[in-house]
Design a protein around this motif. Structure first.
Motif, short mmCIF file in Angstrom:
data_model
loop_
_atom_site.label_atom_id
_atom_site.label_comp_id
_atom_site.label_asym_id
_atom_site.label_seq_id
_atom_site.Cartn_x
_atom_site.Cartn_y
_atom_site.Cartn_z
N CYS A 55 0.86 -1.18 0.00
CA CYS A 55 0.00 0.00 0.00
C CYS A 55 0.89 1.23 0.00
O CYS A 55 2.03 1.19 0.47
CB CYS A 55 -0.89 0.02 1.24
SG CYS A 55 -2.02 -1.36 1.30
N GLN A 103 -3.77 9.51 2.50
CA GLN A 103 -4.71 8.63 1.84
C GLN A 103 -3.99 7.32 1.56
O GLN A 103 -2.78 7.29 1.37
CB GLN A 103 -5.18 9.24 0.52
CG GLN A 103 -5.99 10.50 0.70
CD GLN A 103 -6.49 11.03 -0.65
OE1 GLN A 103 -6.94 10.27 -1.49
NE2 GLN A 103 -6.39 12.33 -0.83
N LEU A 161 -10.17 -3.22 2.59
CA LEU A 161 -10.69 -2.01 3.25
C LEU A 161 -10.42 -2.05 4.75
O LEU A 161 -9.98 -1.05 5.34
CB LEU A 161 -12.18 -1.88 2.97
CG LEU A 161 -12.88 -0.60 3.38
CD1 LEU A 161 -12.26 0.61 2.70
CD2 LEU A 161 -14.35 -0.68 3.03
N SER A 174 -6.76 0.21 5.37
CA SER A 174 -7.10 1.63 5.57
C SER A 174 -6.51 2.16 6.87
O SER A 174 -6.28 1.41 7.82
CB SER A 174 -8.61 1.83 5.55
OG SER A 174 -9.22 1.13 6.60
N LEU A 177 -14.26 4.13 6.84
CA LEU A 177 -12.98 3.68 6.31
C LEU A 177 -12.97 3.85 4.80
O LEU A 177 -14.01 3.68 4.14
CB LEU A 177 -12.76 2.20 6.65
CG LEU A 177 -12.70 1.82 8.12
CD1 LEU A 177 -12.60 0.30 8.26
CD2 LEU A 177 -11.51 2.48 8.80
N SER A 178 -11.80 4.15 4.24
CA SER A 178 -11.71 4.24 2.79
C SER A 178 -10.29 3.95 2.32
O SER A 178 -9.32 4.19 3.06
CB SER A 178 -12.17 5.60 2.27
OG SER A 178 -11.24 6.58 2.60
N VAL A 179 -10.19 3.43 1.12
CA VAL A 179 -8.92 3.25 0.42
C VAL A 179 -9.19 3.61 -1.04
O VAL A 179 -10.33 3.65 -1.49
CB VAL A 179 -8.36 1.81 0.50
CG1 VAL A 179 -8.04 1.42 1.93
CG2 VAL A 179 -9.29 0.80 -0.13
N LYS A 224 -11.93 5.23 -5.61
CA LYS A 224 -12.03 5.35 -4.16
C LYS A 224 -13.13 4.42 -3.66
O LYS A 224 -14.25 4.46 -4.16
CB LYS A 224 -12.31 6.79 -3.74
CG LYS A 224 -12.25 6.97 -2.23
CD LYS A 224 -12.19 8.42 -1.84
CE LYS A 224 -11.95 8.51 -0.35
NZ LYS A 224 -11.71 9.88 0.05
N THR A 240 -15.20 3.19 -0.25
CA THR A 240 -15.54 3.62 1.10
C THR A 240 -16.49 2.63 1.73
O THR A 240 -17.34 2.06 1.05
CB THR A 240 -16.19 5.02 1.05
OG1 THR A 240 -15.32 5.90 0.37
CG2 THR A 240 -16.45 5.57 2.43
#
Length: 173
Positions: free
Chosen positions: A79, A91, A111, A115, A125-127, A142, A144
């Motif tokens: 990541c 991010q 996720l 994240s 949560l988001s990636v 994106k 979420t």
């Protein structure tokens, strides 16, 4: 060579201007990052390669800040944590080769395990999936946890504020 002997070389190095020195530094820094990524506990060389391509795209193509790689051995992914602007929060970018199929379960796993914890507990949560095609094209999606209301368009001509507020109220009823 004998002890006490000195050798003088007459090699002349080319004079590099500031821009050329910066470019040389980027090239050397990039090679160093690739080597660091290869040393992570990630067995898939394709994953390492696509992570490096996304790293270059973020750093050099999009001018993002503080781009750092993080190996997630449990997911066998690399990541990237980065800031779009210096004052922004980090991010998470998850590089994925385009030929890989992702199930809902795999996306959920990515996720939850990749994240960063949000600053605000109400923030989901988001990636961002960085999907890399064989020609090195990168498409960013994106992802979420849950539904998130999008920001209004930046261009005032695109939407009337009153109309936007009505749509927003309808969505949250």
């Amino acid at each position: 060579m004998h002890k006490g002997t000195s050798v003088t070389s007459n090699i002349t190095l080319p004079q590099l201007n500031k821009h050329q020195l910066e470019e040389q530094g980027k090239t050397l820094g990039s090679a160093e990052k690739f080597t660091e990524m290869m040393s992570l506990d990630i067995s898939d060389s394709t994953q390492i390669y696509v992570a490096f391509l996304v790293y270059l795209d973020l750093l050099e193509g999009r001018n993002w800040h503080e781009v750092k790689h993080v190996g997630v051995a449990e997911l066998q992914l690399i990541c990237l944590h980065a800031r779009e602007k210096e004052q922004d929060g980090f991010q998470v970018m998850v590089p994925i080769p385009a030929h890989i199929s992702l199930s809902h379960e795999r996306i959920r796993e990515i996720l939850t395990k990749a994240s960063l914890p949000p600053d605000n507990p109400d923030t989901p949560l988001s990636v961002t999936l960085a999907i890399v095609e064989t020609d090195s094209t990168v498409v960013y999606y994106k992802v979420t946890d849950g539904l998130v209301m999008p920001d209004p368009p930046a261009d005032a001509e695109d939407v009337d504020d009153k109309q936007w507020r009505k749509k927003r109220k309808k969505l949250f009823k």
